[in-house]
Design an enzyme around this catalytic site. Sequence first.
Site, PDB file in Angstrom:
ATOM      1  N   LYS A 175       0.849  -1.197   0.000  1.00  0.00           N
ATOM      2  CA  LYS A 175       0.000   0.000   0.000  1.00  0.00           C
ATOM      3  C   LYS A 175       0.883   1.245   0.000  1.00  0.00           C
ATOM      4  CE  LYS A 175      -1.975   2.739   2.981  1.00  0.00           C
ATOM      5  NZ  LYS A 175      -1.930   4.001   2.202  1.00  0.00           N
ATOM      6  N   GLU A 251      10.581   1.421   9.989  1.00  0.00           N
ATOM      7  CA  GLU A 251      11.502   2.532   9.775  1.00  0.00           C
ATOM      8  C   GLU A 251      10.693   3.809   9.958  1.00  0.00           C
ATOM      9  OE1 GLU A 251      13.236   1.707   5.979  1.00  0.00           O
ATOM     10  OE2 GLU A 251      14.068  -0.159   6.719  1.00  0.00           O
ATOM     11  N   CYS A 285      13.519  11.302   5.782  1.00  0.00           N
ATOM     12  CA  CYS A 285      13.764  10.818   7.141  1.00  0.00           C
ATOM     13  C   CYS A 285      15.245  10.849   7.497  1.00  0.00           C
ATOM     14  CB  CYS A 285      13.230   9.396   7.259  1.00  0.00           C
ATOM     15  SG  CYS A 285      13.871   8.319   5.982  1.00  0.00           S
ATOM     16  N   GLU A 387      10.359  16.371  14.384  1.00  0.00           N
ATOM     17  CA  GLU A 387      10.626  16.177  12.960  1.00  0.00           C
ATOM     18  C   GLU A 387       9.769  17.163  12.166  1.00  0.00           C
ATOM     19  OE1 GLU A 387       9.156  12.556  11.085  1.00  0.00           O
ATOM     20  OE2 GLU A 387      11.108  12.309  10.147  1.00  0.00           O
TER      21      GLU A 387
HETATM   22  P1  NDP Z   1       2.450   8.120   7.806  1.00  0.00           P
HETATM   23  O1  NDP Z   1       2.887   7.358   9.002  1.00  0.00           O
HETATM   24  O2  NDP Z   1       1.353   9.096   7.952  1.00  0.00           O
HETATM   25  O3  NDP Z   1       2.002   7.153   6.648  1.00  0.00           O
HETATM   26  C1  NDP Z   1       2.820   6.124   6.161  1.00  0.00           C
HETATM   27  C2  NDP Z   1       1.949   5.069   5.525  1.00  0.00           C
HETATM   28  O4  NDP Z   1       1.144   4.432   6.524  1.00  0.00           O
HETATM   29  C3  NDP Z   1       0.982   5.632   4.496  1.00  0.00           C
HETATM   30  O5  NDP Z   1       0.852   4.681   3.455  1.00  0.00           O
HETATM   31  C4  NDP Z   1      -0.284   5.767   5.303  1.00  0.00           C
HETATM   32  O6  NDP Z   1      -1.446   5.780   4.528  1.00  0.00           O
HETATM   33  C5  NDP Z   1      -0.222   4.521   6.160  1.00  0.00           C
HETATM   34  N1  NDP Z   1      -1.009   4.598   7.378  1.00  0.00           N
HETATM   35  C6  NDP Z   1      -1.379   5.691   8.086  1.00  0.00           C
HETATM   36  N2  NDP Z   1      -2.095   5.331   9.168  1.00  0.00           N
HETATM   37  C7  NDP Z   1      -2.191   3.972   9.157  1.00  0.00           C
HETATM   38  C8  NDP Z   1      -2.826   3.000   9.991  1.00  0.00           C
HETATM   39  N3  NDP Z   1      -3.506   3.342  11.081  1.00  0.00           N
HETATM   40  N4  NDP Z   1      -2.715   1.695   9.662  1.00  0.00           N
HETATM   41  C9  NDP Z   1      -2.011   1.325   8.573  1.00  0.00           C
HETATM   42  N5  NDP Z   1      -1.412   2.192   7.721  1.00  0.00           N
HETATM   43  C10 NDP Z   1      -1.488   3.504   8.013  1.00  0.00           C
HETATM   44  O7  NDP Z   1       3.768   8.820   7.230  1.00  0.00           O
HETATM   45  P2  NDP Z   1       3.840   9.859   6.050  1.00  0.00           P
HETATM   46  O8  NDP Z   1       3.276   9.258   4.813  1.00  0.00           O
HETATM   47  O9  NDP Z   1       3.319  11.156   6.549  1.00  0.00           O
HETATM   48  O10 NDP Z   1       5.424   9.963   5.815  1.00  0.00           O
HETATM   49  C11 NDP Z   1       6.264  10.776   6.551  1.00  0.00           C
HETATM   50  C12 NDP Z   1       6.917   9.991   7.679  1.00  0.00           C
HETATM   51  O11 NDP Z   1       7.622   8.880   7.169  1.00  0.00           O
HETATM   52  C13 NDP Z   1       7.938  10.823   8.424  1.00  0.00           C
HETATM   53  O12 NDP Z   1       7.775  10.658   9.801  1.00  0.00           O
HETATM   54  C14 NDP Z   1       9.262  10.205   8.003  1.00  0.00           C
HETATM   55  O13 NDP Z   1      10.295  10.354   8.911  1.00  0.00           O
HETATM   56  C15 NDP Z   1       8.889   8.793   7.804  1.00  0.00           C
HETATM   57  N6  NDP Z   1       9.871   8.163   6.934  1.00  0.00           N
HETATM   58  C16 NDP Z   1      10.789   7.303   7.502  1.00  0.00           C
HETATM   59  C17 NDP Z   1      11.764   6.734   6.726  1.00  0.00           C
HETATM   60  C18 NDP Z   1      12.736   5.770   7.327  1.00  0.00           C
HETATM   61  O14 NDP Z   1      13.357   5.052   6.571  1.00  0.00           O
HETATM   62  N7  NDP Z   1      12.885   5.712   8.622  1.00  0.00           N
HETATM   63  C19 NDP Z   1      11.885   7.021   5.301  1.00  0.00           C
HETATM   64  C20 NDP Z   1      10.873   7.912   4.801  1.00  0.00           C
HETATM   65  C21 NDP Z   1       9.905   8.461   5.616  1.00  0.00           C
HETATM   66  P3  NDP Z   1      -1.979   7.141   3.855  1.00  0.00           P
HETATM   67  O15 NDP Z   1      -0.872   8.111   3.856  1.00  0.00           O
HETATM   68  O16 NDP Z   1      -2.331   6.736   2.518  1.00  0.00           O
HETATM   69  O17 NDP Z   1      -3.117   7.585   4.654  1.00  0.00           O
END
Ligand code: NDP
Length: 484
Positions: A175, A251, A285, A387
């Site tokens: 997803k 991650e 990130c 962040e």
């Molecule tokens: P989110 O945590 O909001 O979303 C990540 C994914 O999880 C999306 O596909 C989202 O769906 C999905 N999601 C959200 N809520 C749920 C749930 N309750 N159950 C299952 N899936 C869920 O992150 P962002 O998309 O806002 O991305 C930014 C974040 O990602 C930052 O904190 C960044 O640091 C982190 N990140 C970490 C990396 C690493 O390697 N450590 C690399 C890149 C980013 P949808 O968005 O479609 O609603």
Amino acid sequence: MDYPFFHVSHYIDGQFVDRGPRFDILYPATNHVIGSAPEAGAAEVDAAVQAAARAFRQWSRTPVAERRLILKRFAQLIRDHEAELAAIETWDVGRPISENRAGYIPRIAANIEFFADFAATHGSEAYPMDNGYINYVLRQPVGVAALIAPWNIPLLQATWKMGPALAFGNTVVMKPAELTPIGTWRLAQLAHEAGVPPGVINVIHGFGPNSAGEFLTKHPDVKLISFTGETTTGKIIMAAASSTLKRVSFELGGKGANLIFADADLDRAVAISLRSSFFNQGEFCLAGPRLLVQRPIYDAFLERFRAAAANLTVGDPFAASTKVGALISREHHERVSSYIAIARDSGARIIQGGTQPNLPSPFDQGNFLQPTIIVDVQPRDRVCQEEIFGPVVTVAPFDDEEEAIAIANGVGYGLSAVVQTRDVGRAVRLGAALEAGTIWINDFFVRDLRVPFGGMKNSGIGREGGHYSLEFYTEAKTICLSNQ
Ligand code: NDP
């Protein structure tokens, strides 16, 4: 401006299906609608998981050499379409095309190729015992993997996760983030064309809570979850996964420090700091948005860094000269901008940027923010702790190594850090002392896929890469063979 229109669909059991209410996809640079995607409900998620579970029976038993050939065909098709994928990633994310071409896009196919080869050459072990018995360890795929990605680097995320999951014999339901569904849908088309069997890769679209993400993480037939995203979402997913004891790899967020010592090569330090601060508009990130500069070079570094940041062209992501693109959404732009106000209110100074640039139509409708530099901050300030995930960095001085380490480690995150010094002994000491999963010395964002990738503290659980991915994506089964 000519816009494309992407009619994105789910990919379930080898079919592109269009079920569920559709939501718009916006181009971050103008907020123009450039496509739509369907939202998967519980039924579509279940269909995808069931398809993956059926395909697992065959794929897990497919000889690794054959899986390797199929995955290599997939990787080759990705390479054949690199120019198209670079453009798609820019439509999806708003990142400058120049950054895509300079290194980002070639890593997409390489992720699949690397794990196709790795899985063919790593796996089971055997230990003959003194008494003539033989212990051997079989590494077997686990089952259906849920792969959930954020919006900032969708093609890298998709292939980082799909590569090892598939190469070790698992099947996947992926997803992507709802804001960036195009690239992963296009990857599914290329996988289809490459002859990846039906059900081995499934892609569903939708949101997190009470939508595709939640249904997927709660599905009883999903055996493992590789999730990248926010720390708070990780906690929710961990709770959802606990009732069926799924294996998880997380991650999560980061707030990396970039430590610049007085003996660093100043020109190089500025160049590396520009990348670690503003790559992908700072929506990264692994970025190093907390710059800590040793006092003797603080003024000289700050002036050069400020001038270099002021020189970065912000605007049309498809223009070759653009270095900073658009933030992912209006909402995120507001969130990032709110930190600039928070910094001002706490007495900090904005010495560069801080506002939306003046851009011609249609980019005046986009989510742009100038590269922003904040000074006069204290380590406990919110802008130094939370962040921000945008082109907003803080710069502060330090006196000695001990102080630099204390400030760098004084946050809840522990994903990555950058150290800039010509003193090898110091580099070794810092490498040991910093609380971060990855530490770059005199460079940024270079990675061999054999090394572990992941974070400490609130930045994650587990590691992926090389045999760390083997650990996560396989069951280790010990068999003791008697010689009697
Ligand atoms: P989110 O945590 O909001 O979303 C990540 C994914 O999880 C999306 O596909 C989202 O769906 C999905 N999601 C959200 N809520 C749920 C749930 N309750 N159950 C299952 N899936 C869920 O992150 P962002 O998309 O806002 O991305 C930014 C974040 O990602 C930052 O904190 C960044 O640091 C982190 N990140 C970490 C990396 C690493 O390697 N450590 C690399 C890149 C980013 P949808 O968005 O479609 O609603």
